[in-house]
Design an enzyme around this catalytic site. Structure first.
Site, PDB file in Angstrom:
ATOM      1  N   HIS A  50       0.843  -1.209   0.000  1.00  0.00           N
ATOM      2  CA  HIS A  50       0.000   0.000   0.000  1.00  0.00           C
ATOM      3  C   HIS A  50       0.863   1.239   0.000  1.00  0.00           C
ATOM      4  O   HIS A  50       1.015   1.880   1.030  1.00  0.00           O
ATOM      5  CB  HIS A  50      -0.899   0.004   1.228  1.00  0.00           C
ATOM      6  CG  HIS A  50      -2.058   0.935   1.114  1.00  0.00           C
ATOM      7  ND1 HIS A  50      -2.000   2.246   1.531  1.00  0.00           N
ATOM      8  CD2 HIS A  50      -3.298   0.745   0.644  1.00  0.00           C
ATOM      9  CE1 HIS A  50      -3.185   2.817   1.339  1.00  0.00           C
ATOM     10  NE2 HIS A  50      -3.985   1.925   0.802  1.00  0.00           N
ATOM     11  N   PHE A  51       1.304   1.696  -0.965  1.00  0.00           N
ATOM     12  CA  PHE A  51       1.465   1.201  -2.314  1.00  0.00           C
ATOM     13  C   PHE A  51       2.966   1.112  -2.554  1.00  0.00           C
ATOM     14  O   PHE A  51       3.672   2.050  -2.191  1.00  0.00           O
ATOM     15  CB  PHE A  51       0.813   2.148  -3.312  1.00  0.00           C
ATOM     16  CG  PHE A  51      -0.650   2.369  -3.086  1.00  0.00           C
ATOM     17  CD1 PHE A  51      -1.579   1.417  -3.481  1.00  0.00           C
ATOM     18  CD2 PHE A  51      -1.104   3.518  -2.450  1.00  0.00           C
ATOM     19  CE1 PHE A  51      -2.936   1.634  -3.288  1.00  0.00           C
ATOM     20  CE2 PHE A  51      -2.455   3.726  -2.253  1.00  0.00           C
ATOM     21  CZ  PHE A  51      -3.377   2.792  -2.659  1.00  0.00           C
TER      22      PHE A  51
END
Length: 143
Positions: A50-51
């Protein structure tokens, strides 16, 4: 000021790594409020997905961190010692900014209403004085 380190926090709330999202409590008043901090590093488990190209702390984890700080305020009350605070609801939640590696997140939850085992906390997370998340959190205290 009532300060708590990580070991003292773990004596109040049941969360543990990797889900304990508060590094220390700067100040609190049982049943009234708590102010804590999360020092976000690139090594957080959630950044793996993420991410990967632009690491951002998930908003739901910021809300959870706010709830954990509120739980310190509620569960530090003499009548609630040894109990657990559960989520009952989230209202008026706004995401206003990102939390990224290197940020020191200030987490503040004020208890604005409590009747029996149910209550409401007004919560804000900020970075460098800018509010990044705000919400009204409902909790239920149980065993």
């Amino acid at each position: 000021m009532n300060r708590l380190d990580i070991k003292q926090i773990q004596e109040i709330i049941p969360h543990r790594h990797p889900f304990l999202l508060v590094d220390y409590i700067e100040d609190y008043e049982p049943g009234q409020y708590a102010v804590g901090y999360k020092c976000v590093t690139y090594r957080e488990d959630f950044f793996k997905g993420h991410f990967p190209q632009e690491p951002v702390m998930p908003g739901v984890l910021t809300v959870e961190a706010l709830a954990q700080v509120g739980a310190v305020a509620i569960l530090s009350q003499e009548d609630n010692k040894g109990k657990v605070a559960y989520f009952g609801g989230i209202q008026k939640c706004k995401f206003r900014g990102k939390i990224v590696p290197g940020d020191k997140v200030r987490l503040e939850t004020k208890i604005i209403k409590q009747k029996g085992p149910v209550g409401i906390g007004e919560a804000t997370a900020s970075v460098d004085g800018k509010v990044v998340v705000s919400a009204e959190l409902t909790f239920m205290v149980g065993k």
